[in-house]
Design an enzyme around this catalytic site. Sequence first.
Site: not given
Length: 330
Positions: A117, A141, A145
């Site tokens: 992302s 989050y 990643k």
Amino acid sequence: MNVLVVGGAGYIGSHCVRQLEVAGHTPIVLDNLVKGHKESIPEGVAFHQADLADSSAVVKILKDEAIDIVMHFAAFIEVAESMQDPLKHYENNVAKTISLLQSMREAGVNKFVFSSSCTVLGEEAKPPFTEDMPLRPISAYGQTKADVEVILDYCTKAYGMSAAIFRYFNASGAAEGGVIGEDHDPETHLIPIAIQVALGQREKMLVFGDDYPTPDGTCLRDYVHVDDLSRAHIAAFPQLEETGKLLTYNLGTGTPASVLEIIKAVEEVSGKPIPYDLAPRRAGDVPSAYADSAKAKSDLDWTPKYDTIRSIVESAWAWHQSHPNGYDKA
Ligand code: UDP
């Protein structure tokens, strides 16, 4: 190629499954259906309901289905949730990915495609974002990643594994004909929320901040169609033949749109007014994020087919209009 699509019943994974079929590959879906929708899996595609961390099941599937490549889309994606319950995200997005990679080693499968992302980049990164910018996520989050990106760097060096990392900007839209699409619970994304207002499912929506240093004061984002994302992934397969290779690509159209432009596009496509209230800025939102996708364009010969906001919104509208309550809700 036989391709195991982990999270293949989710939003991006399910679109990738269909694009794999179009490209002549054989997708095999692994999904625990915690977030995914079984209805999104096309008839005739092998489906295994199992958790990606169930290593005995995963190793057996990898061997029995003679898998060549693993594509990994199974992740928790809610940024706000990741700040409230970071361990939930670390467990699902990092620990379970390690388990998947270990299962691949055990089964002798060494090609991996990972959905990352643009949130791996920090607040101070200036758009357009290139692949060489430092990893400085500001959410748990985004950090999960970034952690997997680093793990893949080590794994490709140590184990002769090859991996392609794709950093998505704002994945949006739905498959042609509206047969599958976005169905998140809870829904937090701009385009589906605006469409819910157009469908009369919400009275109005909120615009989070109109005092950003952007032309109309609302945030700029790079909305890229899920089918275009999927095509880029598949275009990277030949590069994974070389062992030890690590590829990283940004995927966006490179043309940002503001929140108000998206609302206007949904109004135009749906023919309905979208009332909204101005609300304070949402925590963690950067003013502007859009991709420099030159690397994907030159290495993978990738060009987004959906190159206007209108075409992306039209495809999303076709899905939501024909499935106003998503996949399986009455
Ligand atoms: N946004 C908004 N109202 C909403 C949902 C989103 O104003 O109900 C804004 C959000 O603040 C951001 C942009 O729309 O500037 C895109 O948000 P989204 O959650 O779709 O994607 P993100 O960029 O956060 O991944």
